[in-house]
Enzyme design. Structure first.
Site, PDB file in Angstrom:
ATOM      1  N   LYS A 171       3.115  -6.516  -0.041  1.00 26.21           N
ATOM      2  CA  LYS A 171       1.791  -6.295  -0.632  1.00 26.21           C
ATOM      3  C   LYS A 171       1.428  -7.382  -1.639  1.00 26.21           C
ATOM      4  O   LYS A 171       2.295  -8.088  -2.155  1.00 26.21           O
ATOM      5  CB  LYS A 171       1.726  -4.908  -1.265  1.00 26.21           C
ATOM      6  CG  LYS A 171       1.552  -3.821  -0.195  1.00 26.21           C
ATOM      7  CD  LYS A 171       1.208  -2.481  -0.763  1.00 26.21           C
ATOM      8  CE  LYS A 171       1.026  -1.481   0.387  1.00 26.21           C
ATOM      9  NZ  LYS A 171       0.903  -0.108  -0.073  1.00 26.21           N
ATOM     10  N   ARG A 185       8.678   2.495   2.840  1.00 29.59           N
ATOM     11  CA  ARG A 185       7.894   2.096   4.021  1.00 29.59           C
ATOM     12  C   ARG A 185       7.856   0.572   4.057  1.00 29.59           C
ATOM     13  O   ARG A 185       7.278  -0.049   3.163  1.00 29.59           O
ATOM     14  CB  ARG A 185       6.485   2.694   3.896  1.00 29.59           C
ATOM     15  CG  ARG A 185       5.574   2.414   5.059  1.00 29.59           C
ATOM     16  CD  ARG A 185       4.203   3.045   4.814  1.00 29.59           C
ATOM     17  NE  ARG A 185       3.330   2.834   5.952  1.00 29.59           N
ATOM     18  CZ  ARG A 185       2.603   1.738   6.134  1.00 29.59           C
ATOM     19  NH1 ARG A 185       2.632   0.763   5.255  1.00 29.59           N
ATOM     20  NH2 ARG A 185       1.837   1.610   7.196  1.00 29.59           N
TER      21      ARG A 185
HETATM   22  C1  9MG Z   1      -0.560   3.156   5.601  1.00 30.47           C
HETATM   23  N1  9MG Z   1      -0.052   2.655   4.340  1.00 30.47           N
HETATM   24  C2  9MG Z   1      -0.214   1.405   3.839  1.00 30.47           C
HETATM   25  N2  9MG Z   1       0.374   1.308   2.643  1.00 30.47           N
HETATM   26  C3  9MG Z   1       0.913   2.525   2.384  1.00 30.47           C
HETATM   27  C4  9MG Z   1       1.624   3.059   1.304  1.00 30.47           C
HETATM   28  O1  9MG Z   1       1.885   2.352   0.222  1.00 30.47           O
HETATM   29  N3  9MG Z   1       2.027   4.343   1.374  1.00 30.47           N
HETATM   30  C5  9MG Z   1       1.735   5.101   2.474  1.00 30.47           C
HETATM   31  N4  9MG Z   1       2.151   6.375   2.472  1.00 30.47           N
HETATM   32  N5  9MG Z   1       1.043   4.638   3.516  1.00 30.47           N
HETATM   33  C6  9MG Z   1       0.648   3.380   3.462  1.00 30.47           C
END
Ligand code: 9MG
Length: 264
Positions: free
Chosen positions: A212, A246
């Site tokens: 990010k 994630r």
């Molecule tokens: C779909 N998506 C993109 N970034 C995310 C994040 O930080 N958390 C979750 N739960 N979904 C995300």
């Protein structure tokens, strides 16, 4: 799903405009091959998304989103790995549930009309994420008086609403939503408060910081060069008590978490 150790959720974008794969996996067969690679690299869960939620992304219709994700979900059932649908649309949730999904990952915390009912209609897990604003404009000038307090109160509220709708506590994950209507200072404040928030909210946290812009702002590196920063942030999130991370870079994250498990 046991949360005895931090789980690695591999990201599978089935979108032509995905911010980090440039649309390389926008066909079903490519998506399935990528999912297999994620599982071979050690992913515990695959998160399948048909709508890009990166800042400034264009909207996709519910029909197109379903057409993108359902064939992929059906093809991945044989992998025997838990599958998550990244969507905020109740119509997509229903279609994904029918196709056999195990978790609903909703960046809108089931706020869309019909989403709570869709999630409660099945015995699946849900991830309720905080965001401020809409992906098209959310990074314009996000403002908070007290970002940690406001995000904590929002997540507590959505957690309670989900429970009241019939989603049992043991199926609810929470997520502060890094980068979703937050500037770098907000993201850093939330990251530093993560452990305290997990304790206060008494639910497992799912954390997404992989590649990010906050990592780019800290390191000065473009998206393609944020692998090490992403693994470091995932490790710190796990150390702070996150239950699921994630990520795009599964192999590197799994290694980082192995080091944490062995040496902490
Ligand atoms: C779909 N998506 C993109 N970034 C995310 C994040 O930080 N958390 C979750 N739960 N979904 C995300």
């Amino acid at each position: 799903m046991s949360l005895a150790r931090p789980l690695v959720m591999g990201i599978l974008n089935v979108t032509p405009d995905s911010f980090s794969d440039g649309g390389n996996f926008d066909t079903c067969s490519k998506a399935v091959a990528h999912a297999e690679a994620l599982v071979n690299a050690g992913a515990d869960i695959i998160d399948i998304g048909g709508e890009s939620t990166r800042p400034g992304a264009t909207l996709v219709s519910v029909e197109d989103e379903i057409a993108r994700v359902v064939p992929v979900i059906s093809a991945l059932k044989s992998l025997n790995v838990p599958l998550s649908i990244d969507t905020r649309r109740p119509g997509v949730m229903h279609a994904a549930l029918e196709a056999g999904i195990d978790l609903i990952n909703d960046i809108a915390a089931l706020e869309e009309q019909g989403a709570l009912e869709a999630a409660a209609s099945a015995q699946v897990a849900v991830c309720l994420m905080h965001k401020r604003g809409e992906p098209q404009s959310m990074q314009t000038a996000p403002e908070y008086d007290d970002v940690v307090g406001e995000v904590t109160r929002y997540l507590a509220h959505r957690r309670d609403i989900a429970e009241a709708a019939g989603i049992s506590r043991d199926r609810i994950l929470l997520d502060p939503g890094f980068g979703f209507g937050k500037n770098l200072d907000h993201n850093i404040a939330l990251f530093k408060a993560m452990h305290q928030m997990i304790v206060e909210l008494d639910r497992p946290f799912l954390i997404g910081v992989s590649r990010k812009s906050m990592l780019g702002q800290i390191t000065g590196r473009p998206v393609a060069e944020r692998v090490i920063a992403s693994a470091a942030a995932a490790l710190l999130a796990a150390q702070a008590g996150a239950s699921v991370v994630r990520v795009h870079d599964v192999r590197e994250t799994v290694d980082a978490l192995k080091i944490l498990a062995a040496l902490q």
